[in-house]
Design a protein around this motif. Structure first.
Motif, PDB file in Angstrom:
ATOM      1  N   GLU A 152       0.818  -1.219   0.000  1.00 14.79           N
ATOM      2  CA  GLU A 152       0.000   0.000   0.000  1.00 14.79           C
ATOM      3  C   GLU A 152       0.846   1.261   0.000  1.00 14.79           C
ATOM      4  N   GLY A 153       2.163   1.095   0.074  1.00 11.17           N
ATOM      5  CA  GLY A 153       3.054   2.246   0.059  1.00 11.17           C
ATOM      6  C   GLY A 153       3.273   2.884   1.409  1.00 11.17           C
ATOM      7  N   LYS A 154       2.826   2.241   2.474  1.00 13.31           N
ATOM      8  CA  LYS A 154       2.956   2.804   3.817  1.00 13.31           C
ATOM      9  C   LYS A 154       4.011   2.050   4.618  1.00 13.31           C
ATOM     10  N   THR A 155       4.709   2.783   5.482  1.00 13.10           N
ATOM     11  CA  THR A 155       5.594   2.143   6.445  1.00 13.10           C
ATOM     12  C   THR A 155       4.742   1.579   7.581  1.00 13.10           C
ATOM     13  N   ALA A 156       5.391   0.813   8.461  1.00  8.68           N
ATOM     14  CA  ALA A 156       4.663   0.284   9.622  1.00  8.68           C
ATOM     15  C   ALA A 156       4.086   1.425  10.450  1.00  8.68           C
ATOM     16  N   ARG A 157       4.881   2.462  10.664  1.00  8.90           N
ATOM     17  CA  ARG A 157       4.394   3.599  11.447  1.00  8.90           C
ATOM     18  C   ARG A 157       3.191   4.255  10.791  1.00  8.90           C
ATOM     19  N   GLU A 158       3.250   4.445   9.493  1.00  7.23           N
ATOM     20  CA  GLU A 158       2.145   5.111   8.797  1.00  7.23           C
ATOM     21  C   GLU A 158       0.872   4.267   8.841  1.00  7.23           C
ATOM     22  N   LYS A 159       1.017   2.961   8.701  1.00  8.11           N
ATOM     23  CA  LYS A 159      -0.163   2.112   8.745  1.00  8.11           C
ATOM     24  C   LYS A 159      -0.768   2.068  10.140  1.00  8.11           C
ATOM     25  N   ILE A 160       0.086   1.914  11.171  1.00  6.21           N
ATOM     26  CA  ILE A 160      -0.411   1.882  12.545  1.00  6.21           C
ATOM     27  C   ILE A 160      -1.052   3.215  12.899  1.00  6.21           C
ATOM     28  N   GLU A 161      -0.432   4.286  12.468  1.00  9.88           N
ATOM     29  CA  GLU A 161      -0.968   5.628  12.708  1.00  9.88           C
ATOM     30  C   GLU A 161      -2.337   5.786  12.054  1.00  9.88           C
ATOM     31  N   GLU A 162      -2.465   5.308  10.823  1.00 11.83           N
ATOM     32  CA  GLU A 162      -3.728   5.431  10.092  1.00 11.83           C
ATOM     33  C   GLU A 162      -4.843   4.633  10.769  1.00 11.83           C
ATOM     34  N   GLU A 163      -4.511   3.438  11.254  1.00 14.36           N
ATOM     35  CA  GLU A 163      -5.528   2.607  11.895  1.00 14.36           C
ATOM     36  C   GLU A 163      -5.912   3.130  13.274  1.00 14.36           C
ATOM     37  N   GLY A 164      -5.009   3.837  13.931  1.00 12.84           N
ATOM     38  CA  GLY A 164      -5.329   4.551  15.154  1.00 12.84           C
ATOM     39  C   GLY A 164      -5.563   3.726  16.397  1.00 12.84           C
ATOM     40  N   GLU A 165      -5.209   2.448  16.390  1.00  9.24           N
ATOM     41  CA  GLU A 165      -5.494   1.589  17.549  1.00  9.24           C
ATOM     42  C   GLU A 165      -4.350   1.525  18.551  1.00  9.24           C
ATOM     43  N   PHE A 166      -3.125   1.731  18.105  1.00 12.31           N
ATOM     44  CA  PHE A 166      -1.970   1.592  18.985  1.00 12.31           C
ATOM     45  C   PHE A 166      -1.075   2.824  18.853  1.00 12.31           C
ATOM     46  N   PRO A 167      -1.562   3.983  19.334  1.00 15.00           N
ATOM     47  CA  PRO A 167      -0.836   5.244  19.123  1.00 15.00           C
ATOM     48  C   PRO A 167       0.547   5.262  19.746  1.00 15.00           C
ATOM     49  N   GLU A 168       0.739   4.550  20.878  1.00 12.05           N
ATOM     50  CA  GLU A 168       2.053   4.565  21.501  1.00 12.05           C
ATOM     51  C   GLU A 168       3.099   3.898  20.612  1.00 12.05           C
ATOM     52  N   VAL A 169       2.690   2.903  19.827  1.00 16.72           N
ATOM     53  CA  VAL A 169       3.615   2.261  18.888  1.00 16.72           C
ATOM     54  C   VAL A 169       3.977   3.238  17.775  1.00 16.72           C
ATOM     55  N   ALA A 170       2.973   3.951  17.265  1.00 16.01           N
ATOM     56  CA  ALA A 170       3.227   4.921  16.200  1.00 16.01           C
ATOM     57  C   ALA A 170       4.124   6.048  16.675  1.00 16.01           C
ATOM     58  N   VAL A 171       3.906   6.534  17.905  1.00 19.35           N
ATOM     59  CA  VAL A 171       4.760   7.586  18.450  1.00 19.35           C
ATOM     60  C   VAL A 171       6.194   7.085  18.572  1.00 19.35           C
ATOM     61  N   TYR A 172       6.356   5.884  19.092  1.00 19.13           N
ATOM     62  CA  TYR A 172       7.698   5.316  19.235  1.00 19.13           C
ATOM     63  C   TYR A 172       8.400   5.212  17.883  1.00 19.13           C
ATOM     64  N   LEU A 173       7.695   4.697  16.870  1.00 17.41           N
ATOM     65  CA  LEU A 173       8.308   4.537  15.551  1.00 17.41           C
ATOM     66  C   LEU A 173       8.633   5.886  14.929  1.00 17.41           C
ATOM     67  N   ARG A 174       7.785   6.889  15.192  1.00 13.16           N
ATOM     68  CA  ARG A 174       8.074   8.221  14.655  1.00 13.16           C
ATOM     69  C   ARG A 174       9.349   8.770  15.277  1.00 13.16           C
ATOM     70  N   ILE A 175       9.522   8.547  16.563  1.00 11.67           N
ATOM     71  CA  ILE A 175      10.733   9.010  17.225  1.00 11.67           C
ATOM     72  C   ILE A 175      11.963   8.305  16.657  1.00 11.67           C
ATOM     73  N   LYS A 176      11.854   7.019  16.377  1.00 11.19           N
ATOM     74  CA  LYS A 176      12.981   6.305  15.777  1.00 11.19           C
ATOM     75  C   LYS A 176      13.291   6.858  14.382  1.00 11.19           C
ATOM     76  N   GLU A 177      12.249   7.264  13.655  1.00 12.15           N
ATOM     77  CA  GLU A 177      12.479   7.892  12.348  1.00 12.15           C
ATOM     78  C   GLU A 177      13.249   9.200  12.520  1.00 12.15           C
ATOM     79  N   LEU A 178      12.866   9.978  13.526  1.00 12.64           N
ATOM     80  CA  LEU A 178      13.545  11.247  13.766  1.00 12.64           C
ATOM     81  C   LEU A 178      14.992  11.023  14.185  1.00 12.64           C
TER      82      LEU A 178
END
Length: 222
Positions: free
Chosen positions: A101-127
């Motif tokens: 679908e062209g999304k990273t794990a963070r983008e997909k988890i973020e889009e689904e909105g069920e596990f925001p702490e995982v998305a925040v963590y992955l975003r920080i690792k991206e930064l």
């Protein structure tokens, strides 16, 4: 797989003590995938069986980035920050992989909105990986000429000196977190040392689950 042999995917879901002896006897099963590309890596991540993840990669040499039929790795189905940390920090999963679908794990988890702490963590690792505008003077890192605040606790290191709160944090957290980060961004000293220190504290709270603690996290039941 013979009909008399236990199904390793069911054993993985239950974190059965029978699984690892079975895999050690027949190591090819460790990397086995069903008709949809679902693997023991995906099962272990989905059900948060962290020791199984470690054994699969470190002992049985399964590719941590094994993909299913949608081009998604185990990181895409991580439901806890602990699982994401094991995958990324211990087992060196690639956070930049994009599924079909062209999304990273963070983008997909973020889009689904069920596990925001995982998305925040992955975003920080991206930064951390992008390490924006870091310069050293006599071994002391600076961000846009500003000395960064002290490191985050528990070994977390984040470079957020140029972080845009809406672009970089994304739609990954509960409304209270978003309200507070937007409020912080309106401050005149947001790009200064104090503003960035408070931004770090805010993100640390989100990672530790200190905000939105009453949120009902769905556990996998299938």
């Amino acid at each position: 797989m013979s009909s008399s042999q236990p199904n390793p995917f069911l054993l993985a879901a239950d974190n059965s003590p029978q699984l690892l002896p079975l895999l050690r006897e027949n190591t090819s099963l460790a990397s086995a995938q069903d008709e949809h590309g679902y693997s023991l890596m995906h099962a272990a991540a989905s059900y948060n069986h962290l020791d199984l993840l470690r054994a699969l990669v470190n002992e049985l040499h399964v590719n941590v980035d094994l993909k299913d039929e949608d081009g998604e790795t185990a990181l895409f189905v991580a439901e806890t920050m602990d699982c994401a940390k094991v995958l990324v920090e211990e087992l060196h999963a690639d956070i930049s992989i994009r599924g079909d679908e062209g999304k990273t794990a963070r983008e997909k988890i973020e889009e689904e909105g069920e596990f925001p702490e995982v998305a925040v963590y992955l975003r920080i690792k991206e930064l951390e990986g992008s390490n924006p505008q870091v310069n050293g003077v006599n071994g002391t890192p600076e961000l846009n000429g500003i000395h960064p605040p002290p490191p985050l606790p528990d070994g977390i290191s984040v470079n957020l000196g140029t972080m845009d709160p809406e672009e970089d944090a994304g739609e990954v957290v509960d409304p209270e977190f978003r309200r507070r980060i937007e409020e912080l961004a309106q401050r005149e000293d947001f790009q200064g040392e104090e503003g960035q220190r408070q931004l770090r504290e805010l993100i640390t709270e989100a990672i530790r689950g200190e905000m939105g603690q009453q949120r009902d996290v769905r556990r996998r039941t299938d």
